[in-house]
Design a protein around this motif. Sequence first.
Motif, PDB file in Angstrom:
ATOM      1  N   ALA A 123       2.108  12.291 -31.379  1.00  0.00           N
ATOM      2  CA  ALA A 123       3.036  11.164 -31.261  1.00  0.00           C
ATOM      3  C   ALA A 123       3.744  10.875 -32.577  1.00  0.00           C
ATOM      4  CB  ALA A 123       2.289   9.913 -30.793  1.00  0.00           C
ATOM      5  N   GLY A 124       3.217  11.405 -33.672  1.00  0.00           N
ATOM      6  CA  GLY A 124       3.854  11.208 -34.976  1.00  0.00           C
ATOM      7  C   GLY A 124       5.238  11.806 -35.065  1.00  0.00           C
ATOM      8  N   GLY A 125       5.579  12.666 -34.116  1.00  0.00           N
ATOM      9  CA  GLY A 125       6.924  13.222 -34.094  1.00  0.00           C
ATOM     10  C   GLY A 125       7.992  12.150 -33.950  1.00  0.00           C
ATOM     11  N   ALA A 126       7.602  10.980 -33.435  1.00  0.00           N
ATOM     12  CA  ALA A 126       8.555   9.880 -33.294  1.00  0.00           C
ATOM     13  C   ALA A 126       9.116   9.463 -34.643  1.00  0.00           C
ATOM     14  CB  ALA A 126       7.886   8.685 -32.606  1.00  0.00           C
ATOM     15  N   THR A 127       8.280   9.489 -35.678  1.00  0.00           N
ATOM     16  CA  THR A 127       8.748   9.135 -37.019  1.00  0.00           C
ATOM     17  C   THR A 127       9.806  10.109 -37.503  1.00  0.00           C
ATOM     18  OG1 THR A 127       6.590   8.208 -37.571  1.00  0.00           O
ATOM     19  CG2 THR A 127       8.052   8.713 -39.404  1.00  0.00           C
ATOM     20  N   VAL A 128       9.560  11.392 -37.292  1.00  0.00           N
ATOM     21  CA  VAL A 128      10.496  12.417 -37.744  1.00  0.00           C
ATOM     22  C   VAL A 128      11.850  12.244 -37.066  1.00  0.00           C
ATOM     23  CG1 VAL A 128      10.889  14.898 -37.930  1.00  0.00           C
ATOM     24  CG2 VAL A 128       8.566  13.990 -38.138  1.00  0.00           C
ATOM     25  N   VAL A 129      11.825  11.998 -35.750  1.00  0.00           N
ATOM     26  CA  VAL A 129      13.072  11.833 -34.994  1.00  0.00           C
ATOM     27  C   VAL A 129      13.806  10.556 -35.402  1.00  0.00           C
ATOM     28  CG1 VAL A 129      14.059  11.507 -32.693  1.00  0.00           C
ATOM     29  CG2 VAL A 129      12.208  13.157 -33.035  1.00  0.00           C
ATOM     30  N   LEU A 130      13.091   9.440 -35.459  1.00  0.00           N
ATOM     31  CA  LEU A 130      13.717   8.158 -35.795  1.00  0.00           C
ATOM     32  C   LEU A 130      14.245   8.149 -37.227  1.00  0.00           C
ATOM     33  CD1 LEU A 130      11.203   5.676 -34.128  1.00  0.00           C
ATOM     34  CD2 LEU A 130      13.541   6.154 -33.398  1.00  0.00           C
ATOM     35  N   GLY A 132      15.330  10.677 -38.911  1.00  0.00           N
ATOM     36  CA  GLY A 132      16.553  11.467 -38.959  1.00  0.00           C
ATOM     37  C   GLY A 132      17.733  10.741 -38.342  1.00  0.00           C
ATOM     38  N   ARG A 133      17.461   9.935 -37.307  1.00  0.00           N
ATOM     39  CA  ARG A 133      18.542   9.257 -36.589  1.00  0.00           C
ATOM     40  C   ARG A 133      18.993   7.979 -37.291  1.00  0.00           C
ATOM     41  NH1 ARG A 133      22.187   7.063 -34.894  1.00  0.00           N
ATOM     42  NH2 ARG A 133      22.942   6.765 -32.750  1.00  0.00           N
ATOM     43  N   TYR A 134      18.056   7.189 -37.800  1.00  0.00           N
ATOM     44  CA  TYR A 134      18.405   5.862 -38.307  1.00  0.00           C
ATOM     45  C   TYR A 134      18.242   5.684 -39.818  1.00  0.00           C
ATOM     46  CZ  TYR A 134      18.319   4.613 -33.365  1.00  0.00           C
ATOM     47  OH  TYR A 134      18.569   4.568 -32.009  1.00  0.00           O
ATOM     48  N   LEU A 135      17.488   6.544 -40.460  1.00  0.00           N
ATOM     49  CA  LEU A 135      17.296   6.407 -41.909  1.00  0.00           C
ATOM     50  C   LEU A 135      18.099   7.428 -42.704  1.00  0.00           C
ATOM     51  CD1 LEU A 135      13.427   5.784 -42.085  1.00  0.00           C
ATOM     52  CD2 LEU A 135      15.272   4.092 -42.121  1.00  0.00           C
ATOM     53  N   GLY A 136      18.810   8.285 -42.005  1.00  0.00           N
ATOM     54  CA  GLY A 136      19.635   9.273 -42.681  1.00  0.00           C
ATOM     55  C   GLY A 136      18.849  10.375 -43.364  1.00  0.00           C
ATOM     56  N   GLU A 137      17.590  10.602 -42.931  1.00  0.00           N
ATOM     57  CA  GLU A 137      16.784  11.653 -43.534  1.00  0.00           C
ATOM     58  C   GLU A 137      17.071  12.989 -42.837  1.00  0.00           C
ATOM     59  OE1 GLU A 137      13.039   8.673 -44.580  1.00  0.00           O
ATOM     60  OE2 GLU A 137      12.710  10.530 -43.474  1.00  0.00           O
ATOM     61  N   ARG A 138      17.340  14.000 -43.606  1.00  0.00           N
ATOM     62  CA  ARG A 138      17.688  15.311 -43.041  1.00  0.00           C
ATOM     63  C   ARG A 138      16.488  15.945 -42.357  1.00  0.00           C
ATOM     64  NH1 ARG A 138      19.568  19.019 -47.556  1.00  0.00           N
ATOM     65  NH2 ARG A 138      19.717  20.446 -45.778  1.00  0.00           N
ATOM     66  N   LEU A 139      16.714  16.432 -41.141  1.00  0.00           N
ATOM     67  CA  LEU A 139      15.678  17.156 -40.417  1.00  0.00           C
ATOM     68  C   LEU A 139      15.804  18.633 -40.784  1.00  0.00           C
ATOM     69  CD1 LEU A 139      13.395  16.940 -38.387  1.00  0.00           C
ATOM     70  CD2 LEU A 139      15.067  17.294 -36.548  1.00  0.00           C
ATOM     71  N   THR A 140      15.200  18.994 -41.897  1.00  0.00           N
ATOM     72  CA  THR A 140      15.333  20.345 -42.420  1.00  0.00           C
ATOM     73  C   THR A 140      14.428  21.331 -41.681  1.00  0.00           C
ATOM     74  OG1 THR A 140      13.596  19.978 -44.064  1.00  0.00           O
ATOM     75  CG2 THR A 140      15.852  19.403 -44.695  1.00  0.00           C
ATOM     76  N   ARG A 141      14.729  22.611 -41.872  1.00  0.00           N
ATOM     77  CA  ARG A 141      13.899  23.655 -41.263  1.00  0.00           C
ATOM     78  C   ARG A 141      12.480  23.587 -41.794  1.00  0.00           C
ATOM     79  NH1 ARG A 141      16.367  29.446 -41.997  1.00  0.00           N
ATOM     80  NH2 ARG A 141      18.086  28.286 -41.039  1.00  0.00           N
ATOM     81  N   ARG A 142      12.336  23.247 -43.076  1.00  0.00           N
ATOM     82  CA  ARG A 142      11.001  23.143 -43.671  1.00  0.00           C
ATOM     83  C   ARG A 142      10.168  22.071 -42.977  1.00  0.00           C
ATOM     84  NH1 ARG A 142       8.892  24.593 -48.510  1.00  0.00           N
ATOM     85  NH2 ARG A 142      10.928  25.334 -49.199  1.00  0.00           N
ATOM     86  N   LYS A 143      10.785  20.926 -42.680  1.00  0.00           N
ATOM     87  CA  LYS A 143      10.061  19.852 -42.003  1.00  0.00           C
ATOM     88  C   LYS A 143       9.638  20.268 -40.593  1.00  0.00           C
ATOM     89  CE  LYS A 143      12.282  15.970 -44.385  1.00  0.00           C
ATOM     90  NZ  LYS A 143      13.158  14.778 -44.218  1.00  0.00           N
ATOM     91  N   ILE A 144      10.557  20.924 -39.884  1.00  0.00           N
ATOM     92  CA  ILE A 144      10.263  21.348 -38.517  1.00  0.00           C
ATOM     93  C   ILE A 144       9.103  22.335 -38.498  1.00  0.00           C
ATOM     94  CG2 ILE A 144      11.169  22.574 -36.506  1.00  0.00           C
ATOM     95  CD1 ILE A 144      13.941  21.498 -37.220  1.00  0.00           C
ATOM     96  N   VAL A 145       9.150  23.324 -39.396  1.00  0.00           N
ATOM     97  CA  VAL A 145       8.091  24.330 -39.459  1.00  0.00           C
ATOM     98  C   VAL A 145       6.761  23.684 -39.841  1.00  0.00           C
ATOM     99  CG1 VAL A 145       7.272  26.370 -40.703  1.00  0.00           C
ATOM    100  CG2 VAL A 145       9.649  26.236 -39.957  1.00  0.00           C
ATOM    101  N   ALA A 146       6.781  22.797 -40.842  1.00  0.00           N
ATOM    102  CA  ALA A 146       5.553  22.147 -41.308  1.00  0.00           C
ATOM    103  C   ALA A 146       4.921  21.313 -40.210  1.00  0.00           C
ATOM    104  CB  ALA A 146       5.857  21.280 -42.528  1.00  0.00           C
ATOM    105  N   GLN A 254      10.543   9.913 -48.279  1.00  0.00           N
ATOM    106  CA  GLN A 254      11.053   9.904 -46.915  1.00  0.00           C
ATOM    107  C   GLN A 254       9.932   9.634 -45.926  1.00  0.00           C
ATOM    108  OE1 GLN A 254      12.947  13.677 -46.319  1.00  0.00           O
ATOM    109  NE2 GLN A 254      14.683  13.187 -47.633  1.00  0.00           N
ATOM    110  N   ALA A 255      10.221   8.765 -44.947  1.00  0.00           N
ATOM    111  CA  ALA A 255       9.219   8.413 -43.936  1.00  0.00           C
ATOM    112  C   ALA A 255       8.794   9.638 -43.141  1.00  0.00           C
ATOM    113  CB  ALA A 255       9.787   7.342 -43.008  1.00  0.00           C
ATOM    114  N   SER A 256       9.748  10.507 -42.830  1.00  0.00           N
ATOM    115  CA  SER A 256       9.426  11.698 -42.044  1.00  0.00           C
ATOM    116  C   SER A 256       8.465  12.612 -42.799  1.00  0.00           C
ATOM    117  CB  SER A 256      10.710  12.460 -41.693  1.00  0.00           C
ATOM    118  OG  SER A 256      11.449  12.796 -42.863  1.00  0.00           O
ATOM    119  N   LYS A 257       8.674  12.765 -44.099  1.00  0.00           N
ATOM    120  CA  LYS A 257       7.801  13.630 -44.891  1.00  0.00           C
ATOM    121  C   LYS A 257       6.397  13.036 -45.001  1.00  0.00           C
ATOM    122  CE  LYS A 257       9.397  16.096 -48.197  1.00  0.00           C
ATOM    123  NZ  LYS A 257      10.001  16.586 -49.453  1.00  0.00           N
ATOM    124  N   VAL A 258       6.319  11.716 -45.129  1.00  0.00           N
ATOM    125  CA  VAL A 258       5.013  11.050 -45.182  1.00  0.00           C
ATOM    126  C   VAL A 258       4.246  11.304 -43.893  1.00  0.00           C
ATOM    127  CG1 VAL A 258       3.845   8.828 -45.323  1.00  0.00           C
ATOM    128  CG2 VAL A 258       5.819   9.291 -46.787  1.00  0.00           C
TER     129      VAL A 258
END
Length: 310
Positions: A123-130, A132-146, A254-258
């Motif tokens: 369910a933590g994937g919600a942070t990554v998506v949100l 990227g959508r609302y905080l302007g954090e880039r959804l990089t290939r590195r994040k997706i793979v990790a 970045q929240a997504s990286k955390v």
Amino acid sequence: MMAELKHSSAKWFATNAKGFGCEVFALMAAVLNGTIGVLTRTAFDQGATPASVAFWKCFGAFVLVSAYCVCRPEYRTLTVRLAPRWPQFACLAFLGIFCLYFFETKAFSRASIPLVSFLTYAAGGATVVLAGRYLGERLTRRKIVAFAAMVAGVGVMSFSETDVSGTASGIGLALAGGCGYALFIFFSKWFRAGAGPSQLVWLFGFGSVFLLMPLIQEGFTAPDGMQWATLGVLVLLPTFGGFYFTTRAVERGQASKVQIIETSDPLFATAFGFFLLGDGLTYAGALGAACIAIGLLTAVWQPTKTAARG
């Protein structure tokens, strides 16, 4: 001499701590959160109930950090200044403390532990998506793979266990707990809540109020005997330490990286279980741990300064 050494050390830390990336703080949070399973199992063996463990470790952290802030004028002043923002801290406490502790605990009674663990972290994937959508954090290939490697690792470790089953309500509760913590990380960044003892006073205070209700419903009980020692360690390590480093990480990065880095929690939980409780690890479990380790290294490794911003 000792006073001068202490002063210079504090000055060095205050100066150089600013250079620490969010990866260091998120990793520390993951390590400390990895102790939850071992300590909670110990508390249950000592006769504590899920509701009592959840409340007392949160309330204990509230008392600890409140006493510290009272003794430090700067933190005492900041705590009072944060009062107008109480609705934000109430929201964060409900998501990050009550939802995670209460819903996840309830889920364990209606679904198997491996299934609940997998759904909570997925369910933590919600942070990554949100983010990227609302905080302007880039959804990089590195994040997706990790993140994919870590979730796959958690899945392999979870489903390699026997008796993986659960009801629809158990699945929903596990997802609610995981989404609650994911939204806590997201809104901590969105609200710019900051980090430090003063913020934790409000988080643990509201969290204690929310967690008191299930304890009263169950039947209010106070810890006794060795439960106090176990709860004391729970207060210091995963509760105070975990939330302190998480909020620090969100504040600095970045929240997504955390969220991605903290998904490595099961890796450290497995290590603590192996060394402290003698828990075994199957070949499938070892494969899952390796996937989590690869995802963690992918998330924290930065080959250049430019890449560190991504």
